[in-house]
Design an enzyme around this catalytic site. Sequence first.
Site, short mmCIF file in Angstrom:
data_model
loop_
_atom_site.label_atom_id
_atom_site.label_comp_id
_atom_site.label_asym_id
_atom_site.label_seq_id
_atom_site.Cartn_x
_atom_site.Cartn_y
_atom_site.Cartn_z
N HIS A 171 21.09 -10.65 -4.70
CA HIS A 171 20.57 -9.95 -3.53
C HIS A 171 21.64 -9.01 -2.98
O HIS A 171 22.80 -9.41 -2.80
CB HIS A 171 20.20 -10.95 -2.42
CG HIS A 171 18.93 -11.68 -2.69
ND1 HIS A 171 18.60 -12.87 -2.06
CD2 HIS A 171 17.88 -11.40 -3.52
CE1 HIS A 171 17.42 -13.28 -2.49
NE2 HIS A 171 16.96 -12.41 -3.37
N TYR A 225 15.37 -18.25 2.81
CA TYR A 225 15.32 -19.62 2.31
C TYR A 225 15.73 -20.63 3.38
O TYR A 225 15.42 -21.81 3.27
CB TYR A 225 16.21 -19.75 1.07
CG TYR A 225 15.70 -18.93 -0.07
CD1 TYR A 225 14.58 -19.34 -0.79
CD2 TYR A 225 16.27 -17.70 -0.40
CE1 TYR A 225 14.07 -18.56 -1.81
CE2 TYR A 225 15.77 -16.92 -1.41
CZ TYR A 225 14.66 -17.35 -2.12
OH TYR A 225 14.14 -16.57 -3.12
#
Length: 298
Positions: free
Chosen positions: A270, A279
Amino acid sequence: MKWENALKDYALFLNIERGLSTNSVSSYVLDVKKLVTFLDVNNINLCPTLISTVTIQEFIYASANSLNARSQARLISGLRSFFDYLIFEDYRSENPLELIESPKIGRKLPDTLSEEDIDDLIGAIDLSTNEGERNRAMLETLYSCGLRVSELTHLKLSDLYFDEGFINVTGKGDKQRFVPIVSSTIKYITIYIEQVRPHLNIQPGHEDTVFLNRRGRQLTRAMIFTIIKQLAVKIDLNKKISPHTFRHSFATHLLQNNADLRSIQLLLGHESITTTEIYVHLDKKHLTEVVKKFHPRK
């Protein structure tokens, strides 16, 4: 300036200057093509440098009935990017989408699988076939390395550094990262490479590709989707899953076992940690346990 020429130059800009993947470039260009189709259907003869906010608003309103809020926001974002490019190239002085607001959308949390779900899916693979050995190696790689499906299909034999315990992954925008690979996954890939792959009639240009179809060519994304969906049906898994679900599960399970977000960000490739932060919202039970364990007022 004609739309066709502008789109061709825009695609080159996205690919070369911004380093976007082929799929991402296609998505951005498709957003603009939808606008061009609207203009053609309604006999509106306006080039990219002259189209106004009013006309684009008419297009967005016309599209609203067939698009949900998330898709509308994506469309507006894509058009805004195109006109930002025209400003960058000095074709326009203002962005006609500057005053157009995107619809408010909630943050969509990714679906995840439990460790038991993943064991059941992989356990349902028929290992009596060559394709079964390949599929086990692929799903183990998806889950243990947290790969995108495109990263899996483009994985090369020359990317495998098993002695060092890493694989070299080419992600979005052709950015590369080294990802650790566990010994069990190395074992399954090695079985496939040594016992299955040599019996394939490998086609020119695919000699270095790890995972191949029966015709000796690189597997498609669609084929991997199909393999996973068929396994889900086989075990009566009542969840909507895809190859990306394995990636989400990889990140979630690492977080549940107290891995830090920065490490997960690097493993997933990312660019921004804000993408990884989604998350944190997945497992409220895990967060409760963290507070109980680490907060001084527990």
